[in-house]
Design a protein around this motif. Structure first.
Motif, mmCIF file in Angstrom:
data_model
loop_
_atom_site.group_PDB
_atom_site.id
_atom_site.type_symbol
_atom_site.label_atom_id
_atom_site.label_comp_id
_atom_site.label_asym_id
_atom_site.label_seq_id
_atom_site.Cartn_x
_atom_site.Cartn_y
_atom_site.Cartn_z
ATOM 1 N N UNK A 167 -5.911 -5.952 6.023
ATOM 2 C CA UNK A 167 -5.926 -4.893 6.857
ATOM 3 C C UNK A 167 -4.740 -4.231 7.184
ATOM 4 N N UNK A 168 -3.633 -4.918 7.241
ATOM 5 C CA UNK A 168 -2.345 -4.536 7.627
ATOM 6 C C UNK A 168 -1.778 -3.664 6.794
ATOM 7 N N UNK A 169 -1.797 -4.170 5.510
ATOM 8 C CA UNK A 169 -1.338 -3.241 4.437
ATOM 9 C C UNK A 169 -2.129 -1.788 4.049
ATOM 10 N N UNK A 170 -3.636 -2.029 4.336
ATOM 11 C CA UNK A 170 -4.527 -0.874 4.182
ATOM 12 C C UNK A 170 -4.022 0.110 5.238
ATOM 13 N N UNK A 196 -1.015 0.479 6.833
ATOM 14 C CA UNK A 196 0.446 0.854 6.464
ATOM 15 C C UNK A 196 0.298 1.877 5.334
ATOM 16 N N UNK A 197 -0.690 1.677 4.317
ATOM 17 C CA UNK A 197 -0.572 2.763 3.263
ATOM 18 C C UNK A 197 -1.495 3.891 3.673
ATOM 19 N N UNK A 198 -1.947 4.091 4.729
ATOM 20 C CA UNK A 198 -2.848 5.308 5.067
ATOM 21 C C UNK A 198 -1.705 6.315 5.180
ATOM 22 N N UNK A 199 -2.373 7.466 4.764
ATOM 23 C CA UNK A 199 -1.587 8.759 4.747
ATOM 24 C C UNK A 199 -1.801 9.375 6.092
ATOM 25 N N UNK A 200 -0.890 9.973 7.119
ATOM 26 C CA UNK A 200 -0.988 10.302 8.313
ATOM 27 C C UNK A 200 -1.053 11.780 8.581
#
Length: 116
Positions: free
Chosen positions: A107-110, A112-116
């Motif tokens: 979940x942390x990696x997901x 962190x990989x999200x586009x802001x």
């Protein structure tokens, strides 16, 4: 090598257990009265709930180790079945904890990989 030892429903059940433990008062403490005369419970953070869960796993493992040592020393009060059950409980608790950790890291990696 098996990568998924516990299905996601069990992980979700453990997360629900952690959340319920976070809302429960610790140590049997009565709810705290506020100035308005109403009662409220102390909120426990996720980190504290996780630490309490890890402490419980640690205690289970230590109890299992103590029972194993008592059996090896020839204590008549400890049976082999008690030792084996205790070891299996400790193993299951540890495996569940590892799976929760893996889910949290994922979940942390997901996030962190999200586009802001």
């Amino acid at each position: 090598m098996k990568t998924q030892l516990i299905d996601t429903s069990r992980i979700e059940a453990m997360m629900a257990q952690l959340k319920s433990a976070a809302t429960r008062p610790q140590g049997g403490v009565n709810p705290v009265a506020t100035d308005a005369g109403t009662t409220s419970t102390k909120k426990v953070g996720f980190g504290e709930a996780l630490k309490a869960s890890l402490d419980q796993v640690n205690q289970t493992q230590q109890k299992s180790e103590q029972l194993g040592q008592a059996f090896m020393m020839g204590d008549d009060k400890v049976s082999l079945s008690d030792v084996m059950i205790s070891m299996q409980k400790a193993n299951i608790n540890f495996q569940a904890t590892v799976q929760v950790r893996n889910k949290l890291v994922s979940a942390y990696h997901d996030i962190m990989n999200m586009q802001v």
